[in-house]
Design a protein around this motif. Sequence first.
Motif, PDB file in Angstrom:
ATOM      1  N   VAL A 290      44.578  37.085  40.216  1.00 61.66           N
ATOM      2  CA  VAL A 290      45.543  37.695  40.198  1.00 61.66           C
ATOM      3  C   VAL A 290      45.373  38.575  41.899  1.00 61.66           C
ATOM      4  CG1 VAL A 290      47.155  39.463  40.468  1.00 61.66           C
ATOM      5  CG2 VAL A 290      47.152  37.765  38.638  1.00 61.66           C
ATOM      6  N   LEU A 291      44.134  39.128  41.867  1.00 57.37           N
ATOM      7  CA  LEU A 291      43.359  40.091  42.822  1.00 57.37           C
ATOM      8  C   LEU A 291      43.161  39.430  43.652  1.00 57.37           C
ATOM      9  CD1 LEU A 291      40.983  42.352  40.450  1.00 57.37           C
ATOM     10  CD2 LEU A 291      43.110  42.989  41.637  1.00 57.37           C
ATOM     11  N   VAL A 419      52.358  39.821  14.521  1.00 55.49           N
ATOM     12  CA  VAL A 419      52.392  39.154  16.238  1.00 55.49           C
ATOM     13  C   VAL A 419      50.646  39.080  16.581  1.00 55.49           C
ATOM     14  CG1 VAL A 419      53.431  39.744  17.927  1.00 55.49           C
ATOM     15  CG2 VAL A 419      54.645  39.967  15.433  1.00 55.49           C
ATOM     16  N   ILE A 420      50.500  37.953  16.628  1.00 57.98           N
ATOM     17  CA  ILE A 420      49.097  38.378  18.162  1.00 57.98           C
ATOM     18  C   ILE A 420      49.501  38.251  19.353  1.00 57.98           C
ATOM     19  CG2 ILE A 420      48.042  37.493  15.523  1.00 57.98           C
ATOM     20  CD1 ILE A 420      47.628  35.413  17.113  1.00 57.98           C
ATOM     21  N   GLY A 421      48.646  38.742  20.681  1.00 57.87           N
ATOM     22  CA  GLY A 421      48.457  38.356  21.634  1.00 57.87           C
ATOM     23  C   GLY A 421      46.994  37.163  21.951  1.00 57.87           C
ATOM     24  N   ILE A 422      47.155  36.910  23.121  1.00 59.11           N
ATOM     25  CA  ILE A 422      46.326  36.177  23.319  1.00 59.11           C
ATOM     26  C   ILE A 422      46.675  35.817  24.629  1.00 59.11           C
ATOM     27  CG2 ILE A 422      45.612  32.999  23.701  1.00 59.11           C
ATOM     28  CD1 ILE A 422      46.311  32.618  20.625  1.00 59.11           C
ATOM     29  N   ALA A 423      45.122  35.838  25.131  1.00 67.53           N
ATOM     30  CA  ALA A 423      45.495  36.618  27.064  1.00 67.53           C
ATOM     31  C   ALA A 423      44.885  35.044  27.690  1.00 67.53           C
ATOM     32  CB  ALA A 423      44.273  36.996  27.253  1.00 67.53           C
ATOM     33  N   ASP A 424      46.053  35.089  28.535  1.00 70.07           N
ATOM     34  CA  ASP A 424      46.055  33.811  29.357  1.00 70.07           C
ATOM     35  C   ASP A 424      44.438  34.640  30.857  1.00 70.07           C
ATOM     36  OD1 ASP A 424      48.442  32.327  31.523  1.00 70.07           O
ATOM     37  OD2 ASP A 424      45.950  32.482  31.883  1.00 70.07           O
ATOM     38  N   ALA A 425      43.821  33.384  30.499  1.00 68.91           N
ATOM     39  CA  ALA A 425      42.886  34.401  31.585  1.00 68.91           C
ATOM     40  C   ALA A 425      43.260  33.605  33.120  1.00 68.91           C
ATOM     41  CB  ALA A 425      41.002  33.156  31.342  1.00 68.91           C
ATOM     42  N   ALA A 426      44.048  33.246  33.666  1.00 71.40           N
ATOM     43  CA  ALA A 426      44.504  32.905  34.787  1.00 71.40           C
ATOM     44  C   ALA A 426      45.558  34.170  35.001  1.00 71.40           C
ATOM     45  CB  ALA A 426      45.231  31.793  35.159  1.00 71.40           C
ATOM     46  N   THR A 427      46.304  34.886  34.981  1.00 74.50           N
ATOM     47  CA  THR A 427      47.321  35.787  35.026  1.00 74.50           C
ATOM     48  C   THR A 427      46.605  37.195  34.109  1.00 74.50           C
ATOM     49  OG1 THR A 427      48.795  34.937  33.118  1.00 74.50           O
ATOM     50  CG2 THR A 427      48.722  34.518  34.748  1.00 74.50           C
ATOM     51  N   GLY A 428      46.028  37.101  33.539  1.00 74.08           N
ATOM     52  CA  GLY A 428      45.671  38.404  32.555  1.00 74.08           C
ATOM     53  C   GLY A 428      46.988  38.492  31.466  1.00 74.08           C
ATOM     54  N   ASP A 429      47.946  38.030  31.488  1.00 75.11           N
ATOM     55  CA  ASP A 429      49.278  38.246  30.689  1.00 75.11           C
ATOM     56  C   ASP A 429      48.863  38.139  29.253  1.00 75.11           C
ATOM     57  OD1 ASP A 429      51.472  39.550  30.642  1.00 75.11           O
ATOM     58  OD2 ASP A 429      52.544  37.862  30.818  1.00 75.11           O
ATOM     59  N   GLU A 430      49.153  37.889  28.527  1.00 73.30           N
ATOM     60  CA  GLU A 430      49.144  37.745  27.027  1.00 73.30           C
ATOM     61  C   GLU A 430      50.281  36.473  26.695  1.00 73.30           C
ATOM     62  OE1 GLU A 430      47.769  41.877  25.249  1.00 73.30           O
ATOM     63  OE2 GLU A 430      46.060  40.973  24.758  1.00 73.30           O
TER      64      GLU A 430
END
Length: 486
Positions: A290-291, A419-430
């Motif tokens: 994103v940066l 409930v768990i979060g898995i980070a998206d390498a492309a956007t950084g969102d989970e």
Amino acid sequence: MELVAQVLQACERTPKATAIVGPRGEAMTFGALRERALRIRDRLSAAGLARGDGVLYAVEPSPEAIAVALGVVAAGGVLVLADPGVPPAILAARLRLADPRWVVAESRLYALTSLAPLRALVRRRGVLLPSLRDPLPGDDLHTGLRHAYTGRWLPGVPRHAVRLRGLDGPAPQEYGGADADGPAAVIFTSGTTANPRAVVHTQRSLAAGLEIFRDHFPVGPGDVVHADGLMIGLPALIGGATWSMGPARLIARRPVTHLYCVPVEFAGLDAFPATLRTVMLGSAPAPPAVLRMALQLPVSQVLSIYAMTEALPIALATARDKLDHAEGDLLGAPLPGVGVRFTEDQELVVSGPHLAGRYLGEPPLSEVATGDLVRMDDQGRLVLLGRKKDMILRDGFNIYPSLYEPAIAALPGVADAAVIGIADAATGDEEVVLALVADRPVDARELRSVMDAGALPDRIELLPEFPYSSRRKLDRAALRELIRRR
């Protein structure tokens, strides 16, 4: 100078200039914003709003919403941002803690939450809305709850509600100031149904945070700042700029000069105005992809903002510096006036004049733990190592698994829930994943009864069992890896 006084002073400088453009293109000048806010102050004060009264605030983002918020605080009221869209049990717990004396809402929300046919209609669409007429039925503390409404009258608006539409008459009195150290806003951030938690900001702490922002975010007349939050929008107004509101995709049709949004929202944009000069990313970590996307634009600067509700802001870093930093996520040097220290396990603790006064119902704060594990590099910059807590960030929304897991696990046929979060390498969102040990599928309608809309999972995985540590605690790292492999 206190927050409301700064905004009203800015309104006096350029009364004919556009102050705010709403999501539907509705505009309000600085002069109109000042007059509207002061008339709302006078109307609420005359109706009995007393200094320190909590006001449950349920007005969708718009120029009118900002005028109402300023009017409430100018009258001495305290904005209670409890989010009426959360499940009724969660809202009830929050309101019992906040103990508001007033509700200020749009007339259509009163209609949607009070009229049985409309409530049934929205419930069929999976939305559970509590009655704003009586958000805590049977609670003796709230039998004297007062109401005010914006917009035209609709069935469902309480009979004696105060009308805030079409106020006119003699010019409103000048603003005489308020107690800068008294509560101005109560913002719920986390906690369980049994133990909700809310940040209490004063006009002084909010003004201090805005001052820090303005020092690193110079804007003035002619600038157009697109943002969805008060902590960017209000500094824009104080500087004399126009605050553009609404989804970030609207910037393609507006002469926006400064854009603030969540990284994942920025990643979805495909058109930018030629006027854009500054991009600010915040509310979630900004990943390299994103940066790099932001740096490809013909803008003068791209900034990443590190902040928390209790202390806005903490640090800023440029996109280039973040990309050039090899180890960890560079947050930037602490901003002037922000105090930092580190616990033995490297958790960052912050302090400063912008720190919230306290958590509601708790002792005053002198500092606050961020929940983030951070180190300081040899240039005095903060570097994020990871999150101490299990909080998940998606679209800038803080999701606390412990707030929902017990209620999900209590659903019929469900043995366990996580409930768990898995980070998206492309956007950084989970990506939010709900893992279940259950003998049947669970549908979205059931989940909406026990979860905030912003916390609903992206997908659901049924598992035969969960991995546990030797101490029989859920091994979230192992569960996350298990989900990744599916």
